[in-house]
Design a protein around this motif. Structure first.
Motif, PDB file in Angstrom:
ATOM      1  N   ARG A 199      -3.448   4.019  -0.360  1.00  0.00           N
ATOM      2  CA  ARG A 199      -3.816   3.574  -1.679  1.00  0.00           C
ATOM      3  C   ARG A 199      -3.278   2.070  -1.841  1.00  0.00           C
ATOM      4  O   ARG A 199      -2.113   1.971  -1.686  1.00  0.00           O
ATOM      5  CB  ARG A 199      -3.126   4.527  -2.420  1.00  0.00           C
ATOM      6  CG  ARG A 199      -3.658   4.519  -4.126  1.00  0.00           C
ATOM      7  CD  ARG A 199      -2.921   5.951  -4.748  1.00  0.00           C
ATOM      8  NE  ARG A 199      -3.093   5.632  -6.162  1.00  0.00           N
ATOM      9  CZ  ARG A 199      -2.213   5.458  -7.060  1.00  0.00           C
ATOM     10  NH1 ARG A 199      -0.758   5.740  -6.592  1.00  0.00           N
ATOM     11  NH2 ARG A 199      -2.470   5.622  -8.229  1.00  0.00           N
ATOM     12  N   THR A 200      -4.220   1.325  -2.410  1.00  0.00           N
ATOM     13  CA  THR A 200      -3.699  -0.068  -2.549  1.00  0.00           C
ATOM     14  C   THR A 200      -2.868  -0.095  -3.896  1.00  0.00           C
ATOM     15  O   THR A 200      -2.757   1.075  -4.885  1.00  0.00           O
ATOM     16  CB  THR A 200      -4.837  -0.941  -2.975  1.00  0.00           C
ATOM     17  OG1 THR A 200      -5.638  -0.458  -4.126  1.00  0.00           O
ATOM     18  CG2 THR A 200      -5.861  -0.987  -1.813  1.00  0.00           C
ATOM     19  N   ALA A 201      -2.112  -1.203  -4.113  1.00  0.00           N
ATOM     20  CA  ALA A 201      -1.339  -1.202  -5.330  1.00  0.00           C
ATOM     21  C   ALA A 201      -1.896  -1.231  -6.638  1.00  0.00           C
ATOM     22  O   ALA A 201      -1.383  -0.703  -7.453  1.00  0.00           O
ATOM     23  CB  ALA A 201      -0.679  -2.771  -5.277  1.00  0.00           C
ATOM     24  N   ASP A 202      -3.126  -1.333  -6.695  1.00  0.00           N
ATOM     25  CA  ASP A 202      -3.948  -1.051  -8.084  1.00  0.00           C
ATOM     26  C   ASP A 202      -4.936   0.185  -8.022  1.00  0.00           C
ATOM     27  O   ASP A 202      -5.430   0.407  -8.803  1.00  0.00           O
ATOM     28  CB  ASP A 202      -4.879  -2.195  -8.314  1.00  0.00           C
ATOM     29  CG  ASP A 202      -6.017  -2.498  -7.145  1.00  0.00           C
ATOM     30  OD1 ASP A 202      -6.012  -1.785  -6.230  1.00  0.00           O
ATOM     31  OD2 ASP A 202      -6.990  -3.289  -7.488  1.00  0.00           O
ATOM     32  N   GLY A 203      -4.350   1.154  -7.077  1.00  0.00           N
ATOM     33  CA  GLY A 203      -4.713   2.273  -6.941  1.00  0.00           C
ATOM     34  C   GLY A 203      -6.140   2.923  -6.582  1.00  0.00           C
ATOM     35  O   GLY A 203      -6.498   3.744  -6.293  1.00  0.00           O
ATOM     36  N   ARG A 204      -6.627   2.011  -5.984  1.00  0.00           N
ATOM     37  CA  ARG A 204      -7.976   2.084  -5.161  1.00  0.00           C
ATOM     38  C   ARG A 204      -7.632   2.606  -3.768  1.00  0.00           C
ATOM     39  O   ARG A 204      -6.436   2.468  -3.049  1.00  0.00           O
ATOM     40  CB  ARG A 204      -8.638   0.509  -4.967  1.00  0.00           C
ATOM     41  CG  ARG A 204      -9.293   0.193  -6.056  1.00  0.00           C
ATOM     42  CD  ARG A 204      -9.909  -1.065  -5.936  1.00  0.00           C
ATOM     43  NE  ARG A 204      -9.212  -2.124  -5.387  1.00  0.00           N
ATOM     44  CZ  ARG A 204      -9.543  -3.397  -4.716  1.00  0.00           C
ATOM     45  NH1 ARG A 204     -10.932  -3.410  -4.564  1.00  0.00           N
ATOM     46  NH2 ARG A 204      -8.642  -4.316  -4.294  1.00  0.00           N
ATOM     47  N   ASP A 247       0.876  -1.161   0.062  1.00  0.00           N
ATOM     48  CA  ASP A 247      -0.126   0.056  -0.024  1.00  0.00           C
ATOM     49  C   ASP A 247       0.876   1.159   0.003  1.00  0.00           C
ATOM     50  O   ASP A 247       1.934   1.475   0.943  1.00  0.00           O
ATOM     51  CB  ASP A 247      -0.875   0.066   1.276  1.00  0.00           C
ATOM     52  CG  ASP A 247      -2.128  -0.760   1.168  1.00  0.00           C
ATOM     53  OD1 ASP A 247      -2.264  -1.185   0.008  1.00  0.00           O
ATOM     54  OD2 ASP A 247      -2.597  -1.052   2.243  1.00  0.00           O
ATOM     55  N   GLN A 248       0.351   2.172  -0.651  1.00  0.00           N
ATOM     56  CA  GLN A 248       1.250   3.637  -0.684  1.00  0.00           C
ATOM     57  C   GLN A 248       0.337   4.478   0.233  1.00  0.00           C
ATOM     58  O   GLN A 248      -0.881   4.528   0.227  1.00  0.00           O
ATOM     59  CB  GLN A 248       1.327   4.043  -2.282  1.00  0.00           C
ATOM     60  CG  GLN A 248       1.793   5.609  -2.155  1.00  0.00           C
ATOM     61  CD  GLN A 248       1.686   6.184  -3.178  1.00  0.00           C
ATOM     62  OE1 GLN A 248       0.671   6.151  -4.161  1.00  0.00           O
ATOM     63  NE2 GLN A 248       2.781   6.858  -4.047  1.00  0.00           N
ATOM     64  N   VAL A 249       1.156   5.310   1.085  1.00  0.00           N
ATOM     65  CA  VAL A 249       0.341   6.006   1.774  1.00  0.00           C
ATOM     66  C   VAL A 249       1.016   7.530   1.462  1.00  0.00           C
ATOM     67  O   VAL A 249       2.262   7.791   1.664  1.00  0.00           O
ATOM     68  CB  VAL A 249       0.811   5.917   3.487  1.00  0.00           C
ATOM     69  CG1 VAL A 249       0.480   7.058   4.305  1.00  0.00           C
ATOM     70  CG2 VAL A 249       0.406   4.366   3.774  1.00  0.00           C
ATOM     71  N   LEU A 250       0.168   8.234   1.233  1.00  0.00           N
ATOM     72  CA  LEU A 250       0.298   9.771   0.997  1.00  0.00           C
ATOM     73  C   LEU A 250      -0.051  10.664   2.190  1.00  0.00           C
ATOM     74  O   LEU A 250      -0.916  10.418   2.322  1.00  0.00           O
ATOM     75  CB  LEU A 250      -0.496  10.323  -0.231  1.00  0.00           C
ATOM     76  CG  LEU A 250       0.026   9.247  -1.559  1.00  0.00           C
ATOM     77  CD1 LEU A 250      -0.839   9.801  -2.799  1.00  0.00           C
ATOM     78  CD2 LEU A 250       1.408   9.450  -1.880  1.00  0.00           C
ATOM     79  N   MET A 251       0.810  11.601   2.201  1.00  0.00           N
ATOM     80  CA  MET A 251       0.685  12.598   3.418  1.00  0.00           C
ATOM     81  C   MET A 251       0.519  14.095   3.158  1.00  0.00           C
ATOM     82  O   MET A 251       1.324  14.462   2.541  1.00  0.00           O
ATOM     83  CB  MET A 251       1.514  12.320   4.635  1.00  0.00           C
ATOM     84  CG  MET A 251       1.527  13.139   5.947  1.00  0.00           C
ATOM     85  SD  MET A 251       2.701  12.858   7.321  1.00  0.00           S
ATOM     86  CE  MET A 251       4.102  13.547   6.559  1.00  0.00           C
TER      87      MET A 251
END
Length: 251
Positions: free
Chosen positions: A116-121, A92-96
């Motif tokens: 954000r999950t690996a497939d962008g959700r 998972d990507q975490v944007l702050m």
């Protein structure tokens, strides 16, 4: 988890725009000022050199559990979400969206974490509210397809409001615009509306220099403005006793 696909700007980015705050009742009071924040990937934080390091610092100590159990910002966020029934995946990507430390100082009225999950959700969103007493509180938020959600107010932010009411939240994160809107509603009436609205720009060394020159000592200015507007309201509004805040709210 939302089925909506999140299409964020490239990071790290400087989100340059305005902050607007309106108190609707029991007295009307409004202000707006120019501001900027950073949008960063917490696993790939900016690494500027020279003097720019003094205006672009990020630390787990400034958020959530303060890095108490290790793993930095991500470790704290993983534990926070897991305790509330939303485990994060390793990819998972975490944007702050937050203020950076400037000359060793930071104050963040509101920090937003998008997971954000690996497939962008969009897996989930965490809102972290800070007050001027050095306390903070995290909210796990479910958003609908339009980026809207709500949650009960649980945190003492200012002496002019107790912890009654419910927040209505609206978020927008796109390549061309970042918007965070929060409204406090009580007994069917809007009490406060706060909106941060900005345009993301790549955080190149030149862009950092330009924005910092135009917005000198941004965290320090935010703290000063909060206190100045508080003084203006001091004799116009009833005061509420400050409540003890449990640290479990960020763990």
């Amino acid at each position: 988890m939302s089925s909506a696909v999140l299409d964020p700007p490239a990071v790290p980015a400087l989100v340059v725009g305005t902050v607007a705050h309106t108190r609707h009742r029991p007295v009307h009071h409004a202000f707006r000022y120019r501001a900027y924040q950073w949008l960063v990937d917490i696993d790939d934080l900016p690494a500027h050199r020279g003097w720019r390091r003094l205006v672009s610092g990020f630390s787990a100590a400034d958020h959530l559990d303060g890095g108490r159990l290790g793993g930095g910002l991500r470790g704290d966020l993983q534990r926070f979400c897991a305790r509330r029934g939303v485990p994060l995946a390793p990819d998972d990507q975490v944007l702050m969206l937050a203020n950076a430390r400037v000359l060793g100082y930071v104050f963040d009225p509101l920090t937003v974490f998008w997971v954000r999950t690996a497939d962008g959700r969009l897996r989930t969103v965490v809102l972290e509210v800070h007050n001027t007493y050095g306390e903070r509180h995290g909210y796990l938020l479910d958003l609908d397809e339009a980026g809207r959600g709500s949650m009960d107010k649980e945190f003492y932010v200012s002496p002019f409001n107790d912890t009654r009411g419910r927040y209505a939240v609206s978020l927008r994160l796109t390549p061309g615009r970042v918007v965070v809107g929060v409204g406090l509603e009580r007994e069917g009436e809007r009490v406060i509306t706060a909106v941060t609205d900005g345009t993301p720009r790549p955080a190149t060394p030149r862009a950092v220099a330009r924005v910092v020159r135009r917005h000198l000592l941004m965290p320090q200015v935010v703290t000063l403005l909060i206190r100045l507007h508080g003084l203006r309201l001091w004799r116009r509004l009833p005061l509420h006793d400050r409540l003890t805040h449990p640290k479990e709210a960020v763990r």
